[in-house]
Structure formats: structure tokens, C-alpha cells
Design an enzyme around this catalytic site. Structure first.
Site: not given
Ligand SMILES: NC(=O)c1ccc[n+]([C@@H]2O[C@H](COP(=O)([O-])OP(=O)(O)OC[C@H]3O[C@@H](n4cnc5c(N)ncnc54)[C@H](OP(=O)(O)O)[C@@H]3O)[C@@H](O)[C@H]2O)c1
Length: 245
Positions: A138, A151
Site C-alpha cells: 500500500s 497498518y
Molecule cells: N481498499 C484500499 O483502499 C486499499 C488500498 C491499499 C492497499 N489495499 C490492500 O489491498 C488488499 C486487498 O484489499 P481489498 O481492498 O480488496 O479489501 P477486501 O475486499 O476487504 O479484501 C480483504 C481480504 O482479506 C481477507 N482477510 C482478512 N483477514 C484475513 C485473515 N485473517 N485470513 C485470511 N484472509 C483474511 C478478507 O477475507 P474475508 O472476506 O473472509 O473477510 C478479504 O478477502 C489488502 O492487502 C489491502 O491492505 C487496499
């Protein structure tokens, strides 16, 4: 055709990326903790063109299961040449300040579990002397801010680990891709008010797909975040500590 393991496959960004890989006819192995959601995504990806789509339940902090997960993907797909790690949580910074347990959990899910998977995968990819390891870090890891430094520090650890891994695996011909999204409209950020800097998971997925194809090292997604973060990194610490960021 790539043979891809996607860890955290129910993430909105991972799912959008998997759709692009499926359209390429790739063979996919999806790992996530919600079996039902995982199954629905797998069914959809088969229709979208995935040559093969297998699933496995995965809990990030079950470190002892990580080696078996990689082996299961390798066996099911008849080999493995691409890994995408996407799971993560956005912890409540104030809750982390109040409780080390909350901080520890956030660091475990966002950093240690990623490092555990990478440790196993790196040895495999190094032996095979080919492939792509892509991890979603990120922009938050580029500089610590009072509003999300737990984070941010987990993501900084991942980014630095990947830097070293890229340096190590370069002679083996393995691509190590660090993905640095800015604000993305996903379930993780559902509580936030959205504005012009926000991107969709599809936009970010397009960038990840292109970066894998072009064998990039680091991508900011959307690309304008590279400039924003350059400016933020340049602010002297003596000034930065006075800002409410
Ligand atoms: N959204 C943003 O603004 C943003 C910005 C920069 C980076 N990111 C990064 O992008 C990546 C994807 O996130 P996203 O935005 O697509 O969010 P998201 O749709 O909320 O996805 C998060 C995922 O992580 C899984 N997860 C959380 N805790 C877990 C655990 N203990 N064991 C296994 N799986 C777990 C969740 O599973 P469940 O569905 O079972 O909860 C979900 O599949 C993450 O690494 C996040 O930090 C996001």
C-alpha cells in the site's frame, strides 16, 4: 497459460484481478477464509474462461498451514508460476493505540502472514528459476502517519521484504512485483467517504494484470500515486511531525 495461486482471493481487488487472469485462460487456485464466497467466485471464474479453478480455505495467521497450501496449489495445477497475495485488514488505529493485542493481530495479518507465505514460495520459485510473485502492499507503507501507522508499518515491512526478495530472486529470473494502491473502493474502505482520488477494484486490477505482463518491479495504482507519495516522502520530518495526517 499461467498457473496462479491467489491468496486472499475473496478480496475485491483480487477477484477483479482473477477475472482478467481467467479471461487469459489461466489455471487458478484460490485461497481465502470464507468457503462459500470462495466457491461463488470460483464458479464465476470458470464461466469467465479459467482453464481450471480450485479452492482451499486459508486463515492468514495459521502459519503452520502455509507450506501445505503452496504444495496443494502446486499439485492441483501441475506446477505453479504465479503467486498473488491480496489478503489484509485495515485496523482501527485508535483501537491499536489502546491495545497491543489489536496491534499485534493487525501486524500478523498484514505483515507476518505475508512474510510466512513468501518465505515458502520464494524457495520454490527460486528452485524453479521462473515465475512471478505479486503482493498487494500500500502507499500507506511509504510514510508513517498518525492516522494509520500500525497498518502503514505492516505494509512498510512487506514492501521492504519484497525489495530484498526481488534483489535475491533476480538472478533466478523471478519477477517480484510490489503493488501499491492508493484509495480503492472495496469492502475494506466501505465506511470512508469517497472522493476524486478513489479508484475502483477493476482499475487497480487492470494495473496489476499489466504489471505482471510487463514484469514490473513496483507499481503505484493508479499511477498518479507515485507522484503524490514522492511529494509526501520529501516533506522534512521536522515539518511532517506537525501535520495532522
Ligand atoms: N481498499 C484500499 O483502499 C486499499 C488500498 C491499499 C492497499 N489495499 C490492500 O489491498 C488488499 C486487498 O484489499 P481489498 O481492498 O480488496 O479489501 P477486501 O475486499 O476487504 O479484501 C480483504 C481480504 O482479506 C481477507 N482477510 C482478512 N483477514 C484475513 C485473515 N485473517 N485470513 C485470511 N484472509 C483474511 C478478507 O477475507 P474475508 O472476506 O473472509 O473477510 C478479504 O478477502 C489488502 O492487502 C489491502 O491492505 C487496499
Amino acid at each position: 497459460m499461467r498457473r496462479v495461486l491467489i491468496v486472499g482471493a475473496t478480496s475485491a481487488i483480487a477477484e477483479a484481478t482473477a477475472r482478467r487472469l481467467a479471461a487469459d485462460g489461466d489455471a487458478l487456485f484460490l485461497a481465502a477464509r470464507n468457503a462459500e464466497h470462495l466457491q461463488a467466485i470460483a464458479d464465476d471464474l470458470r464461466v469467465r474462461g479459467a482453464t481450471q479453478c480450485e479452492t482451499a480455505v486459508f486463515e492468514a495467521t495459521d502459519y503452520a498451514a502455509h507450506a501445505d497450501l503452496i504444495e496443494a496449489a502446486q499439485t492441483a495445477l501441475g506446477g505453479l508460476d504465479t503467486l498473488l497475495i491480496a489478503h489484509g485488514t485495515l485496523p482501527d488505529q485508535k483501537a491499536c493505540e489502546a491495545s497491543f493485542e489489536t496491534t499485534r493481530r493487525a501486524i500478523e495479518v498484514n505483515a507476518l502472514s505475508v512474510i510466512s507465505i513468501l518465505t515458502h514460495a520464494a524457495n520454490l520459485f527460486e528452485r524453479e528459476r521462473q515465475g512471478t510473485i505479486a503482493v498487494i502492499s500500500s502507499v500507506a507503507g511509504d510514510r508513517g502517519r498518525q492516522s494509520n501507522y500500525v497498518y502503514g508499518s505492516a505494509k512498510a515491512a512487506v514492501t521492504t521484504f519484497l525489495q530484498g526478495l526481488r534483489n535475491r530472486l533476480h538472478p533466478a529470473g523471478v519477477q517480484v512485483l510490489t503493488v501499491k494502491p492508493g484509495f480503492v473502493d472495496t469492502p475494506m474502505t466501505s465506511a470512508f467517504a469517497k472522493g476524486p482520488l478513489w479508484a475502483s477494484p477493476e482499475q487497480v486490477a487492470r494495473g496489476i494484470h499489466r504489471a505482471i505482463q510487463k514484469r514490473k518491479d513496483v507499481v503505484y495504482l493508479p499511477g498518479f500515486w507515485r507522484l503524490i507519495m514522492r511529494v509526501i516522502r520529501e516533506i522534512p520530518e521536522a515539518v511532517f511531525k506537525r501535520l495532522s495526517l
